[in-house]
Structure formats: C-alpha cells, structure tokens
Design a protein around this motif. Structure first.
Motif, PDB file in Angstrom:
ATOM      1  N   VAL A  93     -13.384 -27.942  13.321  1.00 43.20           N
ATOM      2  CA  VAL A  93     -14.574 -28.468  12.666  1.00 43.20           C
ATOM      3  C   VAL A  93     -15.347 -29.377  13.618  1.00 43.20           C
ATOM      4  CG1 VAL A  93     -13.379 -30.461  11.612  1.00 43.20           C
ATOM      5  CG2 VAL A  93     -15.463 -29.551  10.563  1.00 43.20           C
ATOM      6  N   TRP A 181     -11.644 -25.182   7.107  1.00 44.41           N
ATOM      7  CA  TRP A 181     -12.703 -26.170   7.263  1.00 44.41           C
ATOM      8  C   TRP A 181     -14.073 -25.530   7.075  1.00 44.41           C
ATOM      9  CZ3 TRP A 181     -16.273 -25.076  11.043  1.00 44.41           C
ATOM     10  CH2 TRP A 181     -15.895 -24.094  11.966  1.00 44.41           C
ATOM     11  N   PHE A 183     -18.520 -26.723   7.866  1.00 47.31           N
ATOM     12  CA  PHE A 183     -19.510 -27.714   8.302  1.00 47.31           C
ATOM     13  C   PHE A 183     -20.905 -27.143   8.095  1.00 47.31           C
ATOM     14  CE2 PHE A 183     -22.589 -29.191  11.390  1.00 47.31           C
ATOM     15  CZ  PHE A 183     -22.489 -30.562  11.259  1.00 47.31           C
ATOM     16  N   ALA A 199     -19.169 -31.996   5.718  1.00 51.51           N
ATOM     17  CA  ALA A 199     -18.041 -31.319   6.353  1.00 51.51           C
ATOM     18  C   ALA A 199     -16.834 -31.418   5.444  1.00 51.51           C
ATOM     19  CB  ALA A 199     -17.730 -31.942   7.707  1.00 51.51           C
ATOM     20  N   VAL A 201     -12.412 -30.366   5.032  1.00 53.85           N
ATOM     21  CA  VAL A 201     -11.126 -29.822   5.465  1.00 53.85           C
ATOM     22  C   VAL A 201     -10.291 -29.620   4.202  1.00 53.85           C
ATOM     23  CG1 VAL A 201      -8.977 -30.288   6.681  1.00 53.85           C
ATOM     24  CG2 VAL A 201     -11.139 -30.881   7.755  1.00 53.85           C
ATOM     25  N   VAL A 276     -20.004 -25.367   2.401  1.00 50.19           N
ATOM     26  CA  VAL A 276     -18.853 -25.631   3.276  1.00 50.19           C
ATOM     27  C   VAL A 276     -17.547 -25.285   2.559  1.00 50.19           C
ATOM     28  CG1 VAL A 276     -20.073 -27.391   4.587  1.00 50.19           C
ATOM     29  CG2 VAL A 276     -18.638 -28.090   2.666  1.00 50.19           C
ATOM     30  N   ALA A 280     -14.746 -22.657   3.859  1.00 53.52           N
ATOM     31  CA  ALA A 280     -13.329 -22.984   3.983  1.00 53.52           C
ATOM     32  C   ALA A 280     -12.455 -22.017   3.193  1.00 53.52           C
ATOM     33  CB  ALA A 280     -13.084 -24.426   3.525  1.00 53.52           C
TER      34      ALA A 280
END
Length: 284
Positions: A93, A181, A183, A199, A201, A276, A280
C-alpha cells in the motif's frame, strides 16, 4: 522572493544536529529534503535564525528489516521508498501511494520522515503512518524517545516534535500474513495535495474480514483513522462495505475551504472508502 538571512550549520552527526537546534533556542529549522521548507523560506512564511542541514549524517538514509518490521531512516527519499523491494513486499500500500506524492522531482529530494514532521493533513505519508501504526524515533537534548503516529500528529502542520528534536527513523510494524489493501485519492491534478484520500488494510479470513484499518487524509486537522468504519467490518463479509463506507464518512472531520465543502469531502470519503474496500476484497 528570497529567504531572510540565516546561519547555516552542516551537521555531521545526530548529536551535532540536536546541539545546533538546542543552541538556537527554538529559532532553527532542520533541512533534509527541503521540499516544503525551502518554499516557505522563500515566501518568508518562516524566518529561522539557523538552518541545520542533516544531509551529511551517515546512515540516516537506510531502509532495513528489523525485528518485527521495517525501519525507514530519516534521510530515505520518497523515490527510495517508492522503489524499495522490502517496502513493496511487506507494505505494498505504501508503494502504491508513493506514486501520488507530488511529482518525480520532489520525490527525488523529499524524505519520508520529513513529510511526517511537516504534518500536512492532506499529505499521503502521514495518513499511511496512521494506517500502519508507525512509530517515530525522536532524538533531542534529553535523549531518545519513541512516539506512535496516533499521538505524533497534533494539528494541521503541528506535531509532537520539539523545537530541539529531530526524527531519526520511522518503524513500520509487520502486518499480519495475508493482509489485503487498497488506496484511492481524489485531487484536482495528479501530484496535487489530495482533497480527500483513503487507504485500508484488511486482515482477511476467507471472504470475511477479521480486522480492518481505514485511514483518511484531507478530511481533518490531522490524518485520521475511521474507527466506526473499521468496527463495521469486523467479522463481516463483502456485503458490509457500503455500511462501512458510510460509517467512515461519519468519522471524518472536514472543513469548508476553496477546494470544497465539508459535505463534499464527506461524500468523497464514502465513495473512496467503498472503492478501497472493494479493491482489498478483490485481492483477498
């Protein structure tokens, strides 16, 4: 315009740099990349009596694996972080986001730690520090201390860094195995500061999210995490994305300015968070 006159110190060690800062009694600035500092000097937004150049200090440009994570030295340039294989393997990321940091000329000189120290809430790297729970090592006249990113950013362009202190490195703790992840950022032009950026995770268990991290830039006085958005994903599947995106927007704290209204920025957070999270999940 040109800077006001100042005394120039080319420090050869961290101790020498800290001593020069302390001797200036709050009227000194550190020079690393200078990509934010020099324009502010030229416009006389800052008029320090002393400029302490740390570029000659050996060893501060290293990016290295350490127990439990990766340590990024204070003089590691943006482009170095962007191209580093260790960062790409452990924190992809970061690699993805680095391409959005200003332009190549700035990335060639600007430093990772310098961006954090500048503490611009619209910048990508402070947001990534919050996302990754980074820890900054800071050295001053009283010795060395460590502070987490959650406590380092105090307000817009204001950090926990004392006038006689400098960041020497940034520690990025390893992520759980198999994390995914995403972004996204929205700016008027590529390389401009983000009007809003998000962003994430995700620690996944199959198609279910065990734990989530969501960080935001450009929508508060500091880079933010989205605790409501993160909580909305815990133990949930893909169908929780829209609710989590709306919750993340409620965690934002934007203001009205020339770039857009607070309501517009909240909308951007919701849209970008949805994007995002789908990124992911798609790579899970």
């Amino acid at each position: 315009m040109k800077p006001a006159p100042f005394k120039y110190v080319a420090a050869r060690s961290v101790d020498e740099a800290v001593a020069a800062l302390a001797a200036a009694d709050g009227d000194a600035k550190l020079l690393a990349g200078g990509q934010s500092l020099v324009p502010m000097l030229n416009f006389r937004l800052l008029e320090p009596a002393v400029l302490v150049d740390i570029n000659r200090i050996e060893g501060l440009d290293r990016i290295e694996a350490v127990d439990g994570g990766v340590r990024v030295g204070a003089l590691a340039r943006h482009v170095q972080v962007e191209q580093d294989a260790l960062i790409a393997a452990r924190f992809p990321v970061v690699t993805a986001a680095m391409r959005y940091v200003a332009h190549i000329g700035i990335r060639n000189r600007g430093t990772f730690a310098g961006s954090l120290s500048h503490a611009d809430p619209a910048a990508e790297l402070p947001m990534l520090a919050r996302l990754l729970d980074a820890t900054l090592t800071i050295v001053g006249p009283k010795g060395e201390r460590e502070v987490g990113a959650a406590n380092f950013f105090v307000d817009a362009l204001t950090s926990d860094l004392g006038e006689d202190e400098m960041v020497t490195s940034v520690f990025l703790p390893d992520l759980p195995a198999g994390c995914t992840w995403g972004f996204e950022e929205f700016a008027r032009r590529h390389g401009d500061f983000a009007i809003a950026a998000v962003a994430t995770v995700l620690d996944m268990d199959g198609d279910s999210c065990k734990a989530a991290r969501i960080a935001m830039a450009g929508v508060g006085h500091t880079p933010l995490r989205a605790p409501s958005g993160e909580a909305a994903l815990a133990g949930q599947g893909r169908d929780a994305i829209d609710g989590a995106a709306a919750a993340a927007a409620s965690d934002a704290d934007p203001v009205n300015d020339l770039q857009g209204s607070a309501a517009y920025r909240r909308h951007l957070v919701s849209v970008l968070t949805g994007r995002v999270l789908r990124q992911a999940w798609g790579s899970a």
